[in-house]
Design a protein around this motif. Structure first.
Motif, PDB file in Angstrom:
ATOM      1  N   UNK A  40      17.612 -23.677 -30.266  1.00  0.00           N
ATOM      2  CA  UNK A  40      17.265 -25.105 -30.161  1.00  0.00           C
ATOM      3  C   UNK A  40      16.178 -25.587 -30.153  1.00  0.00           C
ATOM      4  N   UNK A  41      16.516 -26.445 -30.387  1.00  0.00           N
ATOM      5  CA  UNK A  41      15.209 -27.971 -30.808  1.00  0.00           C
ATOM      6  C   UNK A  41      14.461 -27.556 -29.193  1.00  0.00           C
ATOM      7  N   UNK A  42      13.415 -27.249 -29.345  1.00  0.00           N
ATOM      8  CA  UNK A  42      12.260 -27.514 -28.818  1.00  0.00           C
ATOM      9  C   UNK A  42      12.086 -26.151 -27.630  1.00  0.00           C
ATOM     10  N   UNK A  43      13.751 -24.906 -27.939  1.00  0.00           N
ATOM     11  CA  UNK A  43      13.439 -23.517 -26.966  1.00  0.00           C
ATOM     12  C   UNK A  43      11.759 -22.932 -27.164  1.00  0.00           C
ATOM     13  N   UNK A  44      11.056 -23.029 -28.150  1.00  0.00           N
ATOM     14  CA  UNK A  44      10.208 -22.206 -28.376  1.00  0.00           C
ATOM     15  C   UNK A  44       8.813 -22.728 -27.682  1.00  0.00           C
ATOM     16  N   UNK A  45       8.734 -23.692 -26.756  1.00  0.00           N
ATOM     17  CA  UNK A  45       8.424 -24.405 -25.468  1.00  0.00           C
ATOM     18  C   UNK A  45       8.327 -23.490 -24.520  1.00  0.00           C
ATOM     19  N   UNK A  46       9.356 -22.734 -24.408  1.00  0.00           N
ATOM     20  CA  UNK A  46      10.371 -22.439 -22.779  1.00  0.00           C
ATOM     21  C   UNK A  46      10.153 -20.917 -23.321  1.00  0.00           C
ATOM     22  N   UNK A  47       8.882 -20.480 -23.752  1.00  0.00           N
ATOM     23  CA  UNK A  47       9.274 -18.185 -23.431  1.00  0.00           C
ATOM     24  C   UNK A  47       8.125 -18.647 -22.557  1.00  0.00           C
ATOM     25  N   UNK A  48       8.619 -17.387 -21.517  1.00  0.00           N
ATOM     26  CA  UNK A  48       7.753 -16.425 -20.484  1.00  0.00           C
ATOM     27  C   UNK A  48       6.784 -15.709 -21.603  1.00  0.00           C
ATOM     28  N   UNK A  49       5.288 -15.578 -21.454  1.00  0.00           N
ATOM     29  CA  UNK A  49       4.174 -15.242 -21.408  1.00  0.00           C
ATOM     30  C   UNK A  49       4.294 -15.287 -23.156  1.00  0.00           C
ATOM     31  N   UNK A  50       4.200 -16.902 -23.035  1.00  0.00           N
ATOM     32  CA  UNK A  50       4.269 -17.584 -24.678  1.00  0.00           C
ATOM     33  C   UNK A  50       3.198 -16.911 -25.337  1.00  0.00           C
ATOM     34  N   UNK A  51       1.812 -16.762 -24.897  1.00  0.00           N
ATOM     35  CA  UNK A  51       0.673 -17.041 -25.845  1.00  0.00           C
ATOM     36  C   UNK A  51       0.746 -15.052 -26.395  1.00  0.00           C
ATOM     37  N   UNK A  52       0.989 -14.339 -25.613  1.00  0.00           N
ATOM     38  CA  UNK A  52       1.401 -12.937 -26.052  1.00  0.00           C
ATOM     39  C   UNK A  52       2.376 -12.626 -27.265  1.00  0.00           C
ATOM     40  N   UNK A  53       2.930 -13.355 -26.624  1.00  0.00           N
ATOM     41  CA  UNK A  53       4.506 -13.029 -27.155  1.00  0.00           C
ATOM     42  C   UNK A  53       4.468 -14.206 -28.944  1.00  0.00           C
ATOM     43  N   UNK A  54       3.724 -15.355 -29.082  1.00  0.00           N
ATOM     44  CA  UNK A  54       3.254 -15.671 -30.668  1.00  0.00           C
ATOM     45  C   UNK A  54       2.296 -14.720 -30.873  1.00  0.00           C
ATOM     46  N   UNK A  55       1.167 -14.185 -30.475  1.00  0.00           N
ATOM     47  CA  UNK A  55       0.145 -13.469 -30.948  1.00  0.00           C
ATOM     48  C   UNK A  55       0.868 -12.551 -31.363  1.00  0.00           C
ATOM     49  N   UNK A  56       1.843 -11.802 -30.878  1.00  0.00           N
ATOM     50  CA  UNK A  56       2.740 -10.195 -31.446  1.00  0.00           C
ATOM     51  C   UNK A  56       3.347 -10.520 -32.305  1.00  0.00           C
ATOM     52  N   UNK A  57       4.221 -11.959 -32.472  1.00  0.00           N
ATOM     53  CA  UNK A  57       4.792 -12.664 -33.373  1.00  0.00           C
ATOM     54  C   UNK A  57       4.038 -12.863 -34.690  1.00  0.00           C
ATOM     55  N   UNK A  58       2.607 -13.561 -34.702  1.00  0.00           N
ATOM     56  CA  UNK A  58       1.998 -14.179 -36.093  1.00  0.00           C
ATOM     57  C   UNK A  58       1.230 -13.205 -36.386  1.00  0.00           C
ATOM     58  N   UNK A  59       1.218 -11.307 -35.577  1.00  0.00           N
ATOM     59  CA  UNK A  59       0.866 -10.098 -36.280  1.00  0.00           C
ATOM     60  C   UNK A  59       1.412  -9.304 -36.648  1.00  0.00           C
TER      61      UNK A  59
END
Length: 101
Positions: A40-59
């Motif tokens: 969904x639009x802007x769903x990416x902003x709704x995650x818990x523990x977002x920094x860790x999750x986006x860091x892991x996805x990036x890596x």
């Protein structure tokens, strides 16, 4: 006619940044669009523990890029996914910094 004056030295050069990174921004937008259509639009902003999750996805995308430039699911460049995840991570870091002030 005399020349005008504009005191813009030292200010952000946003237009030049966008122009210089046009192709990269379009690739980034493709990743954002894929995610918005899948979730969904802007769903990416709704995650818990977002920094860790986006860091892991990036890596994960960074490591996957060693064997294949393109993501199997999206058919988009891993580098574009890396950029998206880095920006999402940056977003949440900036938000945390704002909350501290």
């Amino acid at each position: 006619m005399s020349k005008g004056i504009k005191y813009d030295n030292g200010k952000r050069r946003i237009a030049e940044t966008i122009i210089d990174f046009k192709d990269s921004i379009e690739a980034l937008t493709d990743v954002w669009t894929y995610g918005a259509n899948k979730y969904a639009k802007s769903n990416w902003k709704q995650l818990d523990n977002a920094i860790d999750r986006y860091t892991n996805a990036m890596l994960r995308h960074l490591l996957a890029e060693d064997t294949n430039r393109y993501d199997d699911e999206t058919k988009l460049l891993h580098a574009a996914h890396i950029a998206f995840n880095a920006l999402a991570r940056l977003h949440f870091i900036i938000e945390e910094e704002k909350e501290k002030k």
